[in-house]
Motif scaffolding. Structure first.
Motif, PDB file in Angstrom:
ATOM      1  N   PHE A  48      36.751  30.349 116.973  1.00  0.00           N
ATOM      2  CA  PHE A  48      37.936  31.321 116.726  1.00  0.00           C
ATOM      3  C   PHE A  48      38.749  31.255 117.902  1.00  0.00           C
ATOM      4  CE2 PHE A  48      36.726  32.157 112.450  1.00  0.00           C
ATOM      5  CZ  PHE A  48      37.673  32.965 111.798  1.00  0.00           C
ATOM      6  N   GLU A  49      37.970  31.745 119.133  1.00  0.00           N
ATOM      7  CA  GLU A  49      38.864  31.998 120.383  1.00  0.00           C
ATOM      8  C   GLU A  49      39.852  30.752 120.822  1.00  0.00           C
ATOM      9  OE1 GLU A  49      37.636  33.666 124.557  1.00  0.00           O
ATOM     10  OE2 GLU A  49      36.527  32.273 124.005  1.00  0.00           O
ATOM     11  N   ALA A  50      39.235  29.562 120.385  1.00  0.00           N
ATOM     12  CA  ALA A  50      40.136  28.271 120.794  1.00  0.00           C
ATOM     13  C   ALA A  50      41.087  27.871 119.814  1.00  0.00           C
ATOM     14  CB  ALA A  50      39.065  27.109 120.914  1.00  0.00           C
ATOM     15  N   GLU A  51      40.716  28.272 118.573  1.00  0.00           N
ATOM     16  CA  GLU A  51      41.458  27.597 117.445  1.00  0.00           C
ATOM     17  C   GLU A  51      42.506  28.671 116.531  1.00  0.00           C
ATOM     18  OE1 GLU A  51      39.152  25.232 114.766  1.00  0.00           O
ATOM     19  OE2 GLU A  51      38.383  24.197 116.425  1.00  0.00           O
ATOM     20  N   VAL A  52      41.916  29.864 116.709  1.00  0.00           N
ATOM     21  CA  VAL A  52      42.827  30.936 115.913  1.00  0.00           C
ATOM     22  C   VAL A  52      43.669  31.844 116.518  1.00  0.00           C
ATOM     23  CG1 VAL A  52      42.328  32.814 113.921  1.00  0.00           C
ATOM     24  CG2 VAL A  52      40.859  30.882 114.254  1.00  0.00           C
ATOM     25  N   ASP A  53      44.940  31.615 116.497  1.00  0.00           N
ATOM     26  CA  ASP A  53      45.844  32.454 117.108  1.00  0.00           C
ATOM     27  C   ASP A  53      45.643  33.957 117.211  1.00  0.00           C
ATOM     28  OD1 ASP A  53      46.759  30.145 118.356  1.00  0.00           O
ATOM     29  OD2 ASP A  53      48.314  29.877 117.000  1.00  0.00           O
ATOM     30  N   LEU A  74      35.021  40.508 113.488  1.00  0.00           N
ATOM     31  CA  LEU A  74      36.167  39.484 113.878  1.00  0.00           C
ATOM     32  C   LEU A  74      37.502  40.065 113.568  1.00  0.00           C
ATOM     33  CD1 LEU A  74      33.472  37.751 112.462  1.00  0.00           C
ATOM     34  CD2 LEU A  74      34.985  35.909 113.486  1.00  0.00           C
ATOM     35  N   PRO A  75      38.116  41.025 114.536  1.00  0.00           N
ATOM     36  CA  PRO A  75      39.392  41.572 114.344  1.00  0.00           C
ATOM     37  C   PRO A  75      40.701  40.527 114.167  1.00  0.00           C
ATOM     38  CG  PRO A  75      38.489  41.975 116.376  1.00  0.00           C
ATOM     39  CD  PRO A  75      37.513  41.035 115.851  1.00  0.00           C
ATOM     40  N   LYS A  76      41.627  40.988 113.499  1.00  0.00           N
ATOM     41  CA  LYS A  76      42.806  40.240 113.536  1.00  0.00           C
ATOM     42  C   LYS A  76      43.886  41.122 114.263  1.00  0.00           C
ATOM     43  CE  LYS A  76      45.437  37.233 110.225  1.00  0.00           C
ATOM     44  NZ  LYS A  76      45.269  36.896 108.761  1.00  0.00           N
TER      45      LYS A  76
END
Length: 77
Positions: A48-53, A74-76
């Motif tokens: 997530f850190e690498a791929e989800v902005d 996992l907060p957005k």
């Protein structure tokens, strides 16, 4: 308070990450996806850190609540 909770302990491993990504994408900004897993989801955090902005890595939280129960938020942004 999490907007969505996914208990993945009975989900086949190959289906977990796609299910998590879909649920996270459906969240509104400021909401949190809570996952319940049978192992620490550290690889998911790095993914997530690498791929989800819009993943708020600074406010990610994971805690062990039993021998085979890990709860991760996992907060957005």
């Amino acid at each position: 308070m999490p907007a969505t909770t996914l208990d993945l302990r009975e989900t086949p491993p190959t289906e977990r990450h796609p299910k998590i990504h879909d649920a996270f994408a459906a969240l509104e900004s400021g909401e949190t996806l809570r996952i319940v897993n049978d192992h620490e989801p550290k690889p998911l955090f790095y993914e997530f850190e690498a791929e989800v902005d819009d993943f708020d890595a600074e406010n990610y939280d994971c805690r062990r609540e039993g021998r085979e129960k890990y709860v991760a938020d996992l907060p957005k942004e």
